[in-house]
Design a protein around this motif. Structure first.
Motif, short mmCIF file in Angstrom:
data_model
loop_
_atom_site.label_atom_id
_atom_site.label_comp_id
_atom_site.label_asym_id
_atom_site.label_seq_id
_atom_site.Cartn_x
_atom_site.Cartn_y
_atom_site.Cartn_z
N ALA A 95 -31.74 -9.31 -43.50
CA ALA A 95 -32.01 -10.61 -44.14
C ALA A 95 -32.39 -10.40 -45.60
N SER A 96 -33.27 -9.43 -45.86
CA SER A 96 -33.70 -9.15 -47.23
C SER A 96 -32.54 -8.65 -48.08
N ASN B 150 -26.70 -16.06 -34.11
CA ASN B 150 -27.16 -16.58 -35.39
C ASN B 150 -28.47 -17.35 -35.35
N MET B 151 -29.08 -17.47 -34.15
CA MET B 151 -30.36 -18.17 -34.09
C MET B 151 -31.20 -17.65 -32.93
N PHE C 280 -38.05 -17.18 -44.31
CA PHE C 280 -39.44 -16.73 -44.20
C PHE C 280 -39.78 -15.65 -45.21
N ILE C 281 -38.77 -15.14 -45.90
CA ILE C 281 -38.99 -14.23 -47.02
C ILE C 281 -39.07 -15.01 -48.33
N ALA D 101 -31.25 -12.87 -38.64
CA ALA D 101 -31.25 -12.62 -40.08
C ALA D 101 -31.08 -13.91 -40.90
N GLU D 102 -30.17 -14.77 -40.46
CA GLU D 102 -29.94 -16.00 -41.23
C GLU D 102 -31.20 -16.86 -41.30
#
Length: 565
Positions: free
Chosen positions: A135-136, A527-528, A113-114, A107-108
């Motif tokens: 994420a959004s 987180n990644m 990318f959004i 998400a982070e």
């Protein structure tokens, strides 16, 4: 005349004239020519070219009804499946721009990318939808997605499939679980089947060769990933050239296991197959025994891969039961193929492993080994219509044959520049002999036959099984950990992956003795993307710094590479 023409494939022209049409037309033509022929096979379920085009048109009509217009960016976040291809071409059909995203991102990472491409619509699989919606939802109201279209993997195959086509047992929960649709704050979530059932009108497509088609992201030495602006023309060139180089025809059967969110799978595999009308045997991710069974079952003739896949397949205890005799071409890149493995393929199977080289900025290959005259552990010769040189990184003047310098590339496959980054675009290009060349950031040399070899990296980058890991991006994410005061990410040697990620970490005084190396690794996993996660974390009292206060990462890298006594 350039030396590499000495071994240029006699069946191929050195330059081509690609169709002056949009990428959508490639699908339209293949569907018109071969309506009942298999376009994709996914765990035994066949989607014909006619069905693929129809599904893409229905989804395109739905996208138009949601307000997607020509030039809008649409996020596409999926592992390999037929729905990815349908969605990709639906986006192109409405003249919008595909933003392919690595499904391993968390998400982070997904927030960027959004927000960076100003995307308001995303298409994803149900296993990833929660991460993307999360994420959004965490973004400010004006930056969020408005629409999320979600497919279940079982929208693309029969969950009762048995035999050689069946998914590995370890995948069944992942593929067969029906996930509830997530909540999108201030937006709408739509199920794939409902989107494809839309029977509203579809306007004519107006996209042309010069219009933006794909915005894949690439990381670099500093900051967040940058979008690479590719037009229909730049992707079209390499789709056609890759099909010609690999002698692809409608009778070609390709194993599609390199990820189609990545530029190689997207262009050199998927787009090339759509242009040629070939059949794609689709795997959502790598599994050596499934790959062996599918090659045998479907008589696969072409397999693009990364070398670790070949190494893994050859090591399978079930290898003797697989029939690889149908394979005609086997090619790859992203990491060097060990010489011994390439030699075994040649000696035992008569298969010459053809390595290639390219970047996100060059729509996959800018160099490729000729199928009939490859050199091992070599990038190949400059691709069709391509002028590649080796220049002095300081003076930008061409260096003599055999000397090391930076590989630079000019050709129709080269991108237009970095999205919203005129500064980075300007730094990436220069003029030589009246041509605009792209600076690859890779150091290499050219031999007497015009073949290119990579020797080092000008840019700071880690190559883990073909996945490019940019230390600055990993460091930026690690700095979010409350215990980390400083972090420097370097490469460490890995017998299987080639290289892996190592982080040298300085803890804040308040957290000394309270956090372990494994705690940091576990946090990174949450987180990644998994390929970016440090396999090794080493605590240090301080990091070496220059007089200007910059971390001297090269000193740590050289210490890591030094032989142990």
């Amino acid at each position: 005349m350039r030396a590499h023409y000495k071994f240029w494939p006699k069946r191929l022209p050195p330059a081509i004239t690609p169709p002056a049409t949009s990428l959508w037309q490639n699908l339209a033509v293949s569907a018109m020519r071969y309506p009942d022929k298999a376009a994709t096979v996914f765990f035994g379920s066949v989607l014909t070219w006619g069905q693929l085009k129809h599904a893409a048109e229905r989804l395109a009509a739905q996208l138009q009804a949601l307000g997607v217009q020509k030039g809008d960016r649409v996020v596409l976040n999926m592992q390999n499946c037929p729905q990815l291809i349908v969605a990709h071409f639906a986006i192109l059909r409405v003249g919008a721009v595909v933003v392919p995203v690595n499904p391993m991102n968390r998400a982070e990472e997904l927030k960027h990318f959004i927000t960076d491409p100003d995307a308001k619509v995303a298409i994803t699989t149900a296993d990833l939808a929660g991460e993307l919606a999360g994420a959004s939802n965490a973004l400010p109201e004006g930056q969020r997605l408005r629409h999320l279209i979600v497919t279940q993997f079982t929208d693309g195959f029969d969950s009762n499939v048995e035999g050689d086509d069946a998914p590995p047992a370890a995948w069944r929960d992942w593929l067969l679980t029906h996930h509830a649709l997530p909540t999108l704050a201030g937006g709408q979530v739509l199920a794939w089947k409902d989107a494809l059932a839309f029977d509203g009108p579809l306007a004519e497509t107006t996209a042309g060769p010069a219009d933006l088609a794909i915005l894949p992201y690439t990381s670099g030495t500093t900051g967040l990933p940058k979008g690479c602006m590719h037009t229909h023309a730049s992707v079209m060139h390499n789709a056609v050239a890759c099909a010609m180089w690999g002698s692809a025809t409608p009778e070609t059967i390709g194993l599609v296991v390199v990820p189609m969110f990545h530029i190689t799978g997207l262009v050199a595999v998927m787009q090339a197959a759509v242009y040629a009308g070939s059949t794609m045997i689709v795997m959502p991710r790598w599994d050596r025994d499934l790959a062996g069974r599918l090659i045998s079952r479907w008589r696969v003739t072409a397999w693009a891969n990364i070398p670790t896949m070949v190494i893994d397949l050859l090591a399978s205890p079930n290898f003797a039961s697989f029939d690889l005799s149908s394979l005609k071409t086997i090619s790859g890149g992203g990491a060097a193929m060990p010489q011994a493995v390439a030699q075994r393929l040649l000696d035992v199977y008569g298969l010459a492993y053809c390595e290639g080289y390219g970047l996100t900025e060059t729509a996959a290959p800018s160099h490729q080994n000729p199928v009939d005259h490859p050199k091992q552990q070599c990038l190949g010769i400059p691709f069709m219509s391509t002028d590649a040189r080796v220049v002095d990184p300081e003076t930008l003047q061409e260096v003599p044959q055999g000397e090391q310098g930076e590989i630079v590339i000019h050709g129709p496959e080269v991108f237009q520049g970095y999205w919203k980054r005129p500064d980075a675009t300007e730094a990436a290009f220069f003029e030589l002999d009246g041509k605009r060349f792209f600076r690859s950031g890779d150091l290499g040399r050219v031999d007497e036959d015009g073949y290119f070899f990579i020797t080092d990296r000008l840019k700071r980058m880690i190559n883990a099984s073909g996945y490019k890991v940019w230390p600055a991006e990993v460091e930026a994410l690690m700095f979010r950990h409350p215990a980390i005061q400083e972090a420097c990410v370097i490469a460490t040697q890995d017998a299987y992956r080639g290289e892996s990620v190592k982080a040298v970490v300085v803890l804040r005084p308040s957290h000394q003795g309270q956090v372990s190396e494994q705690d940091i690794i576990d946090w990174c996993r949450d987180n990644m993307a998994v390929y970016k996660v440090p396999r090794v974390v080493q605590f240090a009292g301080s990091l070496p710094k220059s007089g200007s206060g910059k971390v001297m990462w090269r000193a740590l890298q050289e210490a890591e590479a030094a032989p142990r006594i």
